[in-house]
Design an enzyme around this catalytic site. Structure first.
Site, mmCIF file in Angstrom:
data_model
loop_
_atom_site.group_PDB
_atom_site.id
_atom_site.type_symbol
_atom_site.label_atom_id
_atom_site.label_comp_id
_atom_site.label_asym_id
_atom_site.label_seq_id
_atom_site.Cartn_x
_atom_site.Cartn_y
_atom_site.Cartn_z
ATOM 1 N N ASN A 1 92.924 -5.075 8.790
ATOM 2 C CA ASN A 1 93.487 -3.758 8.452
ATOM 3 C C ASN A 1 94.821 -3.490 9.157
ATOM 4 O O ASN A 1 95.765 -3.002 8.540
ATOM 5 C CB ASN A 1 92.486 -2.651 8.781
ATOM 6 C CG ASN A 1 91.219 -2.761 7.946
ATOM 7 O OD1 ASN A 1 91.145 -3.590 7.040
ATOM 8 N ND2 ASN A 1 90.220 -1.939 8.242
ATOM 9 N N HIS B 1 126.974 17.312 -22.277
ATOM 10 C CA HIS B 1 126.142 17.423 -23.501
ATOM 11 C C HIS B 1 126.534 16.373 -24.536
ATOM 12 O O HIS B 1 126.334 16.577 -25.727
ATOM 13 C CB HIS B 1 126.265 18.803 -24.151
ATOM 14 C CG HIS B 1 126.115 19.956 -23.206
ATOM 15 N ND1 HIS B 1 124.913 20.611 -23.028
ATOM 16 C CD2 HIS B 1 127.004 20.549 -22.370
ATOM 17 C CE1 HIS B 1 125.086 21.580 -22.134
ATOM 18 N NE2 HIS B 1 126.340 21.552 -21.712
ATOM 19 N N LYS C 1 126.851 -8.939 -35.263
ATOM 20 C CA LYS C 1 126.366 -8.131 -34.130
ATOM 21 C C LYS C 1 126.684 -8.750 -32.774
ATOM 22 O O LYS C 1 126.629 -9.966 -32.597
ATOM 23 C CB LYS C 1 124.849 -7.946 -34.226
ATOM 24 C CG LYS C 1 124.410 -7.004 -35.323
ATOM 25 C CD LYS C 1 124.887 -5.573 -35.119
ATOM 26 C CE LYS C 1 124.046 -4.808 -34.127
ATOM 27 N NZ LYS C 1 122.674 -4.622 -34.567
ATOM 28 N N GLU D 1 120.791 -2.589 -22.171
ATOM 29 C CA GLU D 1 119.576 -1.988 -22.738
ATOM 30 C C GLU D 1 118.366 -2.343 -21.870
ATOM 31 O O GLU D 1 117.493 -1.510 -21.619
ATOM 32 C CB GLU D 1 119.366 -2.472 -24.169
ATOM 33 C CG GLU D 1 120.468 -2.006 -25.111
ATOM 34 C CD GLU D 1 120.418 -2.738 -26.438
ATOM 35 O OE1 GLU D 1 119.438 -2.561 -27.177
ATOM 36 O OE2 GLU D 1 121.356 -3.506 -26.726
ATOM 37 N N TYR E 1 91.329 2.671 6.196
ATOM 38 C CA TYR E 1 91.522 1.624 5.185
ATOM 39 C C TYR E 1 90.431 1.662 4.130
ATOM 40 O O TYR E 1 89.252 1.822 4.436
ATOM 41 C CB TYR E 1 91.547 0.232 5.841
ATOM 42 C CG TYR E 1 91.764 -0.861 4.817
ATOM 43 C CD1 TYR E 1 93.049 -1.152 4.358
ATOM 44 C CD2 TYR E 1 90.687 -1.560 4.261
ATOM 45 C CE1 TYR E 1 93.251 -2.120 3.377
ATOM 46 C CE2 TYR E 1 90.894 -2.521 3.287
ATOM 47 C CZ TYR E 1 92.179 -2.794 2.852
ATOM 48 O OH TYR E 1 92.383 -3.745 1.881
ATOM 49 N N GLN F 1 94.503 -2.552 -1.469
ATOM 50 C CA GLN F 1 94.979 -3.882 -1.830
ATOM 51 C C GLN F 1 95.842 -3.810 -3.102
ATOM 52 O O GLN F 1 96.671 -4.690 -3.340
ATOM 53 C CB GLN F 1 93.769 -4.817 -2.046
ATOM 54 C CG GLN F 1 94.131 -6.229 -2.435
ATOM 55 C CD GLN F 1 92.953 -7.174 -2.264
ATOM 56 O OE1 GLN F 1 92.529 -7.444 -1.148
ATOM 57 N NE2 GLN F 1 92.402 -7.653 -3.371
ATOM 58 N N LYS G 1 100.147 -3.927 -3.436
ATOM 59 C CA LYS G 1 101.119 -5.020 -3.345
ATOM 60 C C LYS G 1 101.779 -5.391 -4.664
ATOM 61 O O LYS G 1 102.995 -5.623 -4.712
ATOM 62 C CB LYS G 1 100.462 -6.250 -2.729
ATOM 63 C CG LYS G 1 100.318 -6.115 -1.248
ATOM 64 C CD LYS G 1 99.389 -7.148 -0.687
ATOM 65 C CE LYS G 1 98.566 -6.553 0.435
ATOM 66 N NZ LYS G 1 97.720 -5.398 0.055
#
Ligand code: ARG
Length: 457
Positions: free
Chosen positions: A109, A155, A282, A289, A316, A321, A324
């Site tokens: 811990n 705006h 394109k 994005e 704890y 856990q 993470k």
């Protein structure tokens, strides 16, 4: 080897093991875990709990385990449920019985709380360095195109002319606050929880202040129950990361807009664009994005952690856990996104003609009101008169400067023939010379201040 096997007679269910084991992701903490153990061995020696030789054996063995992780030759075994178990198991194989003394008075811990803090300190430094990279690209680009005028929007409506450099520098400062936030988070992260035990504190004569100092931390946590419960530093980092995501998404959105056919104010390097599999013409700003989209997962990472922590009983709990993976995900996301952002900013080419063409004299209506104010008229009245003149021009479908002096004087006899000097975008920009304004000298001062910030941290 189960670190806790003594009390158990049966095996752990395989499904339970897969559900519970964290080695798959917490192995990333190996360097921090080993660093913490090296310091802890010194603390045990100082407390007279191990001999000099035992400490030396432990430290050398830990060095070898670290080397194996570094080289990618570490071989995990099925019983390695987490990074702590894996390191201790391997250390035992290498050095034998001294390894069994390393965990004296320590709990996973306080160990995991330390490991994540140590990992996060290094990670904050990496993210900060990448932010600095984006900021440097911004300042460099702003400096090269220092005189360029473009429409500024509120705006998404054309509002007032601004310098391109001023727009770009606006993004510098939000990232500067992010760097500041990370530095602040780093300060609260660099507090040492080791020596808190499972929850009640270490029963041996561990010098926690010396331990903290050995680990480069300023102090030891003041309450062992809080020390094993506290994940605020992760939440703070995830908030800082989410806000970085929001900031980069806003910069990215401006770039998407300004590179689009409706604007064409900018282009970005081909290296950061992609084509369409169907439409040959394109060229999509995918990099920006995606930068915009990554904000979604960064916000998700923050919300995941806050949701896990909410309502947990004190000290704890295994739920923790789950702290993470969002943390690693946020870090990895920033490590991918920020260099791309720096790259894109470096390739921005502003198109002066398109910016000029988009400047509409109606954007000088405020300057027209200010003309009257400078001649003594109250702003409210000046605003009204300027609005009537804008309407006249609109009705005749001509720019403001195409109206006759009589048109102006019909609305107010304060107008003189010099009113036509108002209709100049560069002068409009130049008038805003206050600190933080868009005038060239104010932006130059801003760039100087930005450079000073970059070199001070
Ligand atoms: N793998 C655990 C975590 O990440 C380490 C701490 C485990 N402590 C315990 N008592 N099981 O939170």
């Amino acid at each position: 080897m189960r670190l806790w096997g003594g009390r158990f007679s049966g095996e752990t269910d395989d499904r339970m093991r897969r559900f519970h084991d964290s080695f798959g992701f917490d192995r990333r903490l190996y360097a921090a875990d080993i660093r913490g153990s090296v310091a802890y061995a010194a603390a045990l020696l100082r407390a007279g709990l191990i001999t000099d030789d035992e400490r030396a054996a432990i430290v050398e063995g830990l060095g070898q385990v670290k080397q194996e992780f570094d080289d990618g030759t570490f071989e995990p075994l099925p019983g390695d449920e987490d990074i702590h178990t894996a390191v201790e198991r391997r250390l035992t194989e290498i050095v034998g019985s001294p390894a069994g003394k390393l965990h004296t008075g320590r709990s996973r811990n306080d160990q995991i709380a330390l490991d994540v803090r140590l990992w996060l300190i290094m990670s904050i430094d990496q993210v900060s360095a990448l932010l600095t990279g984006v900021q440097s690209a911004i300042v460099d680009k702003a400096e090269v195109h220092s005189g360029l005028v473009m429409p500024g929007y509120t705006h998404l409506q054309a509002a007032q002319p601004v310098l391109f450099a001023h727009w770009l520098m606006s993004t510098f400062w939000m990232l500067e606050r992010d760097r500041d936030r990370l530095a602040d988070c780093r300060r609260r992260t660099a507090v040492c929880p080791l020596g808190s035990g499972a929850l009640a504190g270490n029963p041996f004569a561990i010098d926690r202040e010396a331990l903290a100092a050995d680990l480069g931390m300023e102090s030891a946590t003041p309450n062992s129950m809080d020390a094993v419960a506290d994940r605020d530093f992760i939440a703070e980092f995830l908030f800082a990361a989410a806000l970085i995501g929001i900031h980069t998404s806003r910069l990215a959105e401006d770039v998407v807009l300004y590179t689009s056919p409706g604007y064409r104010f900018l282009s970005i390097g081909e290296a950061y664009s992609t084509g369409s599999s169907l439409m040959p013409q394109k060229r999509n700003p995918d990099s920006m994005e995606l930068a915009r989209g990554k904000a979604g997962r960064l916000i998700g990472d923050l919300v995941s952690l806050l949701t896990v922590l909410k309502g947990l009983p004190s000290t704890y709990n295994k739920d923790m856990q789950e702290d993470k993976e969002p943390l690693f995900d946020a870090f990895d996301t920033l490590m991918l996104t920020l260099p791309v952002l720096a790259g894109v900013v470096g390739t921005i080419t502003p198109h002066a003609e398109a910016m000029r063409a988009a400047l509409d004299e109606a954007m000088l209506a405020t300057d027209l009101a200010d003309y009257l104010v400078r001649r003594g008229m109250p702003f409210r009245e000046a605003h009204h008169i300027s609005g009537r003149i804008v309407r006249r021009a609109e009705e005749r479908d001509v720019p403001l400067s195409a109206l006759a002096l009589d048109d102006f004087r019909a609305e107010s006899d304060v107008f003189e023939s010099d009113v036509f000097t108002v209709f100049d975008f560069d002068s409009s920009v130049a008038r805003r010379a206050v600190t933080g304004g868009t005038a060239p000298e104010a932006v130059a001062a801003q760039i100087d201040a930005a450079r000073a910030r970059l070199s001070s941290r």
